[in-house]
Design a protein around this motif. Sequence first.
Motif, PDB file in Angstrom:
ATOM      1  N   GLU A   6       0.839  -1.205   0.000  1.00 35.37           N
ATOM      2  CA  GLU A   6       0.000   0.000   0.000  1.00 35.37           C
ATOM      3  C   GLU A   6       0.869   1.248   0.000  1.00 35.37           C
ATOM      4  O   GLU A   6       0.596   2.218  -0.706  1.00 35.37           O
ATOM      5  CB  GLU A   6      -0.918  -0.003   1.222  1.00 35.37           C
ATOM      6  N   PHE A   7       1.940   1.214   0.804  1.00 34.37           N
ATOM      7  CA  PHE A   7       2.924   2.292   0.789  1.00 34.37           C
ATOM      8  C   PHE A   7       4.150   1.838   1.562  1.00 34.37           C
ATOM      9  O   PHE A   7       4.108   0.865   2.312  1.00 34.37           O
ATOM     10  CB  PHE A   7       2.365   3.584   1.386  1.00 34.37           C
ATOM     11  N   PHE A  63       7.073   1.910  -5.779  1.00 37.08           N
ATOM     12  CA  PHE A  63       6.273   1.809  -4.573  1.00 37.08           C
ATOM     13  C   PHE A  63       5.762   3.174  -4.113  1.00 37.08           C
ATOM     14  O   PHE A  63       6.534   4.154  -4.088  1.00 37.08           O
ATOM     15  CB  PHE A  63       7.089   1.182  -3.441  1.00 37.08           C
ATOM     16  N   PRO A  64       4.496   3.273  -3.725  1.00 35.25           N
ATOM     17  CA  PRO A  64       3.996   4.526  -3.141  1.00 35.25           C
ATOM     18  C   PRO A  64       4.720   4.832  -1.830  1.00 35.25           C
ATOM     19  O   PRO A  64       5.148   3.931  -1.111  1.00 35.25           O
ATOM     20  CB  PRO A  64       2.508   4.244  -2.896  1.00 35.25           C
ATOM     21  N   ILE A  65       4.827   6.127  -1.514  1.00 45.83           N
ATOM     22  CA  ILE A  65       5.538   6.586  -0.319  1.00 45.83           C
ATOM     23  C   ILE A  65       4.578   7.423   0.527  1.00 45.83           C
ATOM     24  O   ILE A  65       3.925   8.336   0.014  1.00 45.83           O
ATOM     25  CB  ILE A  65       6.753   7.448  -0.704  1.00 45.83           C
ATOM     26  N   LYS A  66       4.502   7.106   1.803  1.00 43.57           N
ATOM     27  CA  LYS A  66       3.717   7.930   2.727  1.00 43.57           C
ATOM     28  C   LYS A  66       4.646   8.966   3.346  1.00 43.57           C
ATOM     29  O   LYS A  66       5.664   8.625   3.955  1.00 43.57           O
ATOM     30  CB  LYS A  66       3.084   7.062   3.821  1.00 43.57           C
ATOM     31  N   ASN A 106       0.389  12.680  -6.601  1.00 47.06           N
ATOM     32  CA  ASN A 106      -0.568  12.207  -5.588  1.00 47.06           C
ATOM     33  C   ASN A 106      -1.839  11.667  -6.238  1.00 47.06           C
ATOM     34  O   ASN A 106      -2.852  11.480  -5.560  1.00 47.06           O
ATOM     35  CB  ASN A 106      -0.893  13.305  -4.579  1.00 47.06           C
ATOM     36  N   ASP A 108      -1.583   8.870  -8.484  1.00 47.92           N
ATOM     37  CA  ASP A 108      -1.123   7.600  -9.059  1.00 47.92           C
ATOM     38  C   ASP A 108      -0.515   7.777 -10.444  1.00 47.92           C
ATOM     39  O   ASP A 108      -0.689   6.936 -11.326  1.00 47.92           O
ATOM     40  CB  ASP A 108      -2.268   6.587  -9.108  1.00 47.92           C
ATOM     41  N   ILE A 171       0.090  10.027   0.498  1.00 47.24           N
ATOM     42  CA  ILE A 171       0.734   8.913  -0.187  1.00 47.24           C
ATOM     43  C   ILE A 171       1.010   9.344  -1.619  1.00 47.24           C
ATOM     44  O   ILE A 171       0.084   9.708  -2.357  1.00 47.24           O
ATOM     45  CB  ILE A 171      -0.135   7.652  -0.141  1.00 47.24           C
ATOM     46  N   ARG A 173       3.841   9.164  -5.264  1.00 46.28           N
ATOM     47  CA  ARG A 173       4.854   8.460  -6.024  1.00 46.28           C
ATOM     48  C   ARG A 173       5.934   9.465  -6.427  1.00 46.28           C
ATOM     49  O   ARG A 173       5.661  10.670  -6.522  1.00 46.28           O
ATOM     50  CB  ARG A 173       4.249   7.799  -7.268  1.00 46.28           C
TER      51      ARG A 173
END
Length: 285
Positions: A6-7, A63-66, A106, A108, A171, A173
Amino acid sequence: VSVIPEFIVEKEIDFESHANDFILDGFDINLQAGIVGGALNSKHPYENGGTDNWVDYTAAYRFPIKIHELYHYIKFDEVAMIEAGEDDSDFTSDDFYDYVVVEGSNDDGETWIPFEEGWDCRFHQEWIDYYNAALTEKEYFASSSLISDKNLYRKHEIDLTAPAEFSVGDIIRIRFRLNSDPFATGWGWIVDNLKIQTVGLQNSVVSKNEIKVYPNPVQNNEFSIEGLNVSIDRLKLYDYTGRLVYLQKDINPGIKISLPYSLKGLHILYIEGTNFIYKTKLNFN
């Protein structure tokens, strides 16, 4: 291919075993002569766009980053031997020419927003000196002498919350992008030792108790900076839409800043040095 969570919150990437962590177009993760270990490399030399055309190379982290509350920075080593734009040209203007930039999304990957303005070989004096010398000798495509010169590597730290569109807890990218116009090119871009929000990155941020910017509110578009005993690499002012409105490089400590034009309202000031970043709000009357 790695499973996409997910992140993620933090990551260190040495480009030895993370080839599947990036979606690559015009970049590669490989070994180069003179370099110990792998790195993220554009093509060397990179292409020009051709008549009335532009080329984009991209390396998007899969990978998504929070965005972390404290450690909301990425840091990496780089050499950006990218064609120099005209002196005093503004980023995205026609006379800025080629550039590299790190961007976030933000939505995607539908839209991408620069974390800071793009840069070329003018970003560091050692780079532009090398570029000009190599250009004169018609050797600026010769990669072997460049990439073996570790003296050209510089650290670059970027605040993920610099654009107004990104906030702690979001979250997002990230991607690295090289843009090439229809004309001259250069050797390219190499990135290594990427740190994403790793513990300790916030230690490079100067405490508000260590530096003083005054007066605030700013009067007559002039303000002074005290508390630093080292030179400032870059001073940047953003308005509250995230637009860069002023940039000054290579500033001596204890100097008064006099803006060449009037600003009004609330702005974000960034002061960047070799081992620190200072961020504060300034109100212009």
